[in-house]
Motif scaffolding. Structure first.
Motif, PDB file in Angstrom:
ATOM      1  N   GLU A  72     -10.254  -4.605   0.972  1.00  0.00           N
ATOM      2  CA  GLU A  72      -9.405  -3.553   0.402  1.00  0.00           C
ATOM      3  C   GLU A  72     -10.165  -2.231   0.317  1.00  0.00           C
ATOM      4  O   GLU A  72      -9.615  -1.157   0.632  1.00  0.00           O
ATOM      5  N   GLU A  73     -11.422  -2.301  -0.080  1.00  0.00           N
ATOM      6  CA  GLU A  73     -12.234  -1.085  -0.152  1.00  0.00           C
ATOM      7  C   GLU A  73     -12.424  -0.474   1.235  1.00  0.00           C
ATOM      8  O   GLU A  73     -12.385   0.745   1.401  1.00  0.00           O
ATOM      9  N   LEU A  74     -12.608  -1.330   2.247  1.00  0.00           N
ATOM     10  CA  LEU A  74     -12.768  -0.850   3.614  1.00  0.00           C
ATOM     11  C   LEU A  74     -11.513  -0.123   4.091  1.00  0.00           C
ATOM     12  O   LEU A  74     -11.597   0.948   4.715  1.00  0.00           O
ATOM     13  N   LEU A  75     -10.352  -0.660   3.806  1.00  0.00           N
ATOM     14  CA  LEU A  75      -9.092  -0.044   4.229  1.00  0.00           C
ATOM     15  C   LEU A  75      -8.862   1.296   3.525  1.00  0.00           C
ATOM     16  O   LEU A  75      -8.323   2.238   4.116  1.00  0.00           O
ATOM     17  N   ILE A  76      -9.291   1.383   2.285  1.00  0.00           N
ATOM     18  CA  ILE A  76      -9.133   2.650   1.555  1.00  0.00           C
ATOM     19  C   ILE A  76     -10.033   3.724   2.159  1.00  0.00           C
ATOM     20  O   ILE A  76      -9.611   4.875   2.335  1.00  0.00           O
ATOM     21  N   THR A  77     -11.263   3.372   2.505  1.00  0.00           N
ATOM     22  CA  THR A  77     -12.180   4.349   3.105  1.00  0.00           C
ATOM     23  C   THR A  77     -11.697   4.775   4.496  1.00  0.00           C
ATOM     24  O   THR A  77     -12.075   5.852   4.975  1.00  0.00           O
ATOM     25  N   ALA A  78     -10.872   3.955   5.144  1.00  0.00           N
ATOM     26  CA  ALA A  78     -10.306   4.310   6.451  1.00  0.00           C
ATOM     27  C   ALA A  78      -9.025   5.116   6.301  1.00  0.00           C
ATOM     28  O   ALA A  78      -8.298   5.314   7.282  1.00  0.00           O
ATOM     29  N   ASP A  79      -8.735   5.553   5.071  1.00  0.00           N
ATOM     30  CA  ASP A  79      -7.605   6.427   4.746  1.00  0.00           C
ATOM     31  C   ASP A  79      -6.244   5.763   4.884  1.00  0.00           C
ATOM     32  O   ASP A  79      -5.226   6.444   5.032  1.00  0.00           O
ATOM     33  N   LEU A  80      -6.211   4.427   4.798  1.00  0.00           N
ATOM     34  CA  LEU A  80      -4.901   3.786   4.748  1.00  0.00           C
ATOM     35  C   LEU A  80      -4.266   3.959   3.374  1.00  0.00           C
ATOM     36  O   LEU A  80      -3.052   3.767   3.218  1.00  0.00           O
ATOM     37  N   GLY A  81      -5.073   4.331   2.395  1.00  0.00           N
ATOM     38  CA  GLY A  81      -4.561   4.570   1.054  1.00  0.00           C
ATOM     39  C   GLY A  81      -4.594   3.314   0.210  1.00  0.00           C
ATOM     40  O   GLY A  81      -4.499   2.191   0.727  1.00  0.00           O
ATOM     41  N   PRO A  82      -4.721   3.461  -1.108  1.00  0.00           N
ATOM     42  CA  PRO A  82      -4.821   2.292  -1.993  1.00  0.00           C
ATOM     43  C   PRO A  82      -3.568   1.421  -1.984  1.00  0.00           C
ATOM     44  O   PRO A  82      -3.666   0.197  -2.018  1.00  0.00           O
ATOM     45  N   THR A  83      -2.396   2.039  -1.943  1.00  0.00           N
ATOM     46  CA  THR A  83      -1.158   1.253  -1.957  1.00  0.00           C
ATOM     47  C   THR A  83      -1.052   0.384  -0.711  1.00  0.00           C
ATOM     48  O   THR A  83      -0.747  -0.818  -0.784  1.00  0.00           O
ATOM     49  N   THR A  84      -1.291   0.983   0.435  1.00  0.00           N
ATOM     50  CA  THR A  84      -1.224   0.240   1.688  1.00  0.00           C
ATOM     51  C   THR A  84      -2.297  -0.832   1.739  1.00  0.00           C
ATOM     52  O   THR A  84      -2.045  -1.975   2.166  1.00  0.00           O
ATOM     53  N   ALA A  85      -3.497  -0.498   1.296  1.00  0.00           N
ATOM     54  CA  ALA A  85      -4.596  -1.462   1.315  1.00  0.00           C
ATOM     55  C   ALA A  85      -4.271  -2.668   0.441  1.00  0.00           C
ATOM     56  O   ALA A  85      -4.527  -3.822   0.824  1.00  0.00           O
ATOM     57  N   ALA A  86      -3.709  -2.426  -0.729  1.00  0.00           N
ATOM     58  CA  ALA A  86      -3.362  -3.526  -1.636  1.00  0.00           C
ATOM     59  C   ALA A  86      -2.268  -4.404  -1.030  1.00  0.00           C
ATOM     60  O   ALA A  86      -2.332  -5.645  -1.112  1.00  0.00           O
ATOM     61  N   GLY A 134      -7.716   7.827  11.213  1.00  0.00           N
ATOM     62  CA  GLY A 134      -6.389   7.597  11.785  1.00  0.00           C
ATOM     63  C   GLY A 134      -5.477   6.798  10.887  1.00  0.00           C
ATOM     64  O   GLY A 134      -4.245   6.853  11.018  1.00  0.00           O
ATOM     65  N   GLY A 135      -6.062   6.068   9.940  1.00  0.00           N
ATOM     66  CA  GLY A 135      -5.243   5.278   9.032  1.00  0.00           C
ATOM     67  C   GLY A 135      -4.375   6.109   8.112  1.00  0.00           C
ATOM     68  O   GLY A 135      -3.466   5.567   7.462  1.00  0.00           O
ATOM     69  N   VAL A 136      -4.618   7.429   8.042  1.00  0.00           N
ATOM     70  CA  VAL A 136      -3.807   8.271   7.163  1.00  0.00           C
ATOM     71  C   VAL A 136      -2.338   8.222   7.555  1.00  0.00           C
ATOM     72  O   VAL A 136      -1.456   8.397   6.710  1.00  0.00           O
ATOM     73  N   LEU A 137      -2.053   7.981   8.834  1.00  0.00           N
ATOM     74  CA  LEU A 137      -0.660   7.892   9.268  1.00  0.00           C
ATOM     75  C   LEU A 137       0.046   6.741   8.547  1.00  0.00           C
ATOM     76  O   LEU A 137       1.235   6.847   8.198  1.00  0.00           O
ATOM     77  N   VAL A 138      -0.676   5.657   8.327  1.00  0.00           N
ATOM     78  CA  VAL A 138      -0.079   4.495   7.658  1.00  0.00           C
ATOM     79  C   VAL A 138       0.267   4.829   6.210  1.00  0.00           C
ATOM     80  O   VAL A 138       1.362   4.514   5.721  1.00  0.00           O
ATOM     81  N   SER A 139      -0.646   5.502   5.526  1.00  0.00           N
ATOM     82  CA  SER A 139      -0.373   5.843   4.127  1.00  0.00           C
ATOM     83  C   SER A 139       0.742   6.883   4.010  1.00  0.00           C
ATOM     84  O   SER A 139       1.533   6.844   3.056  1.00  0.00           O
TER      85      SER A 139
END
Length: 425
Positions: free
Chosen positions: A159-173, A381-386
């Motif tokens: 989850e921490e890895l996904l947040i640092t990739a800018d997927l955002g906390p909601t998406t990561a969770a 690039g994960g910012v698009l997901v968030s």
């Protein structure tokens, strides 16, 4: 003969004078008999000495070289004669300026010939473009799940890895929760984790992956392009114009970024390359007035699409944002339903700051869709997901380079697999 005659007469008179003059006889008496020849010699010598005197007049020969430069003068006229032919060509450019939409109609074919399509397919280029983002994720996943069971600690690290990739906390969770539901307590490989994450990402971004649709009943369909400085608005407009022209539509461009002369020049270049007329004004002109004139001209010519560029502005500057509102108000005076599409360009390298931009522009000008640029230059690039998870705004296209073919409609499945470094099949 004349000289001799005069010479004989003079010596007689001189002889008399010589008799009276004492000093002269001493010089001449040495040879009294040949007095006559001496006189002749003197007389002849004097004329011979006189000719050299007029020789100063013979200095005229230096004038002879003067005609030499004269023959050199004719060549310059011969060189000046060629200029008359070039006087005719100016008539050509004037006609292009008067009717650019006619002269440029054949340019799309030339554009296709000059700029060949990339040899790689879109998915391969998308995967290459997202390599910075995918490598960060895949390396992290491999480090977490190499010969390890999926436990709480592993899920927390993921989850921490996904947040640092800018997927955002909601998406990561949400993604980690789904992974825990199906694989918790089991030993999983990095490939299994990546496949599960790609499937979850595709589910999130799938609903917002919508191509940009043009209403054929509108003449023109007005597209307003907005965004902060440096997000690639002008380049995006040029790429969209190329796509529309390839579909056989007529397009007009409006250089609404009147604050920067470079932006106007750049849009004119895109107009030349795509065969689209460009409406522009002097630097510092009123952008709203330009948009009004461009829409009136587009309606008069009956073009299919009008793309309006705008000046880059910071979302936290109220004065600049109010000017953007003014452009919308003025456009509505011509067509109450315009602008029919308002595109917000976002630079993927800004990461989570893109969320703030969407909030402000959406409230100001009613943003109807997003275009993400520079996905190839960022590990975010994960910012698009968030963005998809939070705003649910349509993502019409994504950009992974500066080429004319580097802006494509957004495909959720391709994006998800590329983000996780997975093959297309």
């Amino acid at each position: 003969m004349i000289l001799r005659w005069f010479g004989r007469k003079k010596p007689e008179e001189q002889a008399r004078k010589d008799e009276t003059a004492a000093p002269l006889p001493e010089a001449v008496p040495a040879e009294p008999a040949p007095a006559e020849p001496v006189a002749e010699e003197l007389v002849q010598e004097t004329p011979v000495q006189k000719p050299p005197v007029p020789e100063p007049v013979a200095e005229e020969p230096p004038l002879v070289p003067e005609p030499v430069p004269e023959p050199e003068l004719p060549p310059p006229p011969a060189v000046e004669t060629p200029p008359p032919p070039p006087i005719a060509p100016p008539s050509g450019p004037e006609e292009r300026e008067d009717a650019p939409e006619i002269v440029r109609n054949d340019l799309p074919a030339a554009l296709t010939a000059e700029e060949e399509k990339p040899k790689k397919g879109w998915f391969a280029r998308l995967k290459d473009g997202l390599s910075k983002s995918s490598s960060k994720l895949t390396e992290g996943i491999s480090g977490i799940f190499t010969k390890r069971k999926l436990d709480d600690e592993a899920l927390e690290e993921l989850e921490e890895l996904l947040i640092t990739a800018d997927l955002g906390p909601t998406t990561a969770a949400k993604v980690t929760a789904e992974l825990a539901r199906t694989r918790f307590g089991k030993e999983v490989s990095p490939e299994e984790v990546k496949a599960t994450l790609a499937a979850e990402v595709a589910k999130i971004v799938g609903p917002v992956a919508k191509p940009l649709e043009i209403d054929a009943t509108l003449k023109p369909h007005v597209i307003l392009v907005v965004g902060v400085n440096g997000t690639g608005k002008t380049t995006t407009i040029g790429k969209l114009a190329r796509q529309f022209r390839a579909e056989g539509k007529t397009v007009m461009l409006a250089a609404g970024d009147t604050f920067r002369a470079a932006a106007v020049s750049q849009l004119k270049i895109w107009g030349e390359r795509t065969g689209c007329p460009v409406i522009s004004r002097d630097t510092g002109a009123d952008a709203a007035g330009l948009a009004f004139d461009a829409l009136e001209e587009a309606r008069r010519q009956g073009v299919d699409i009008l793309l309006i560029d705008t000046a880059g502005r910071l979302q936290n500057k109220a004065g600049l944002m109010e000017e953007l509102r003014k452009i919308v108000r003025v456009i509505k005076k011509v067509d109450e339903s315009a602008p029919h599409t308002t595109l917000l360009t976002l630079d993927a390298t800004t990461g989570q700051n893109a969320h703030n931009q969407v909030e402000v522009f959406r409230d100001m000008v009613n943003v109807s869709g997003l275009i993400l640029t520079k996905l190839d230059g960022s590990a975010r690039g994960g910012v698009l997901v968030s963005l998809a998870e939070r705003f649910k705004l349509p993502v019409h296209a994504i950009g992974i380079g500066e080429g004319v073919y580097d802006l494509r409609p957004f495909d959720a499945d391709q994006f998800a697999k590329s983000l996780m470094g997975l093959p297309s099949q």
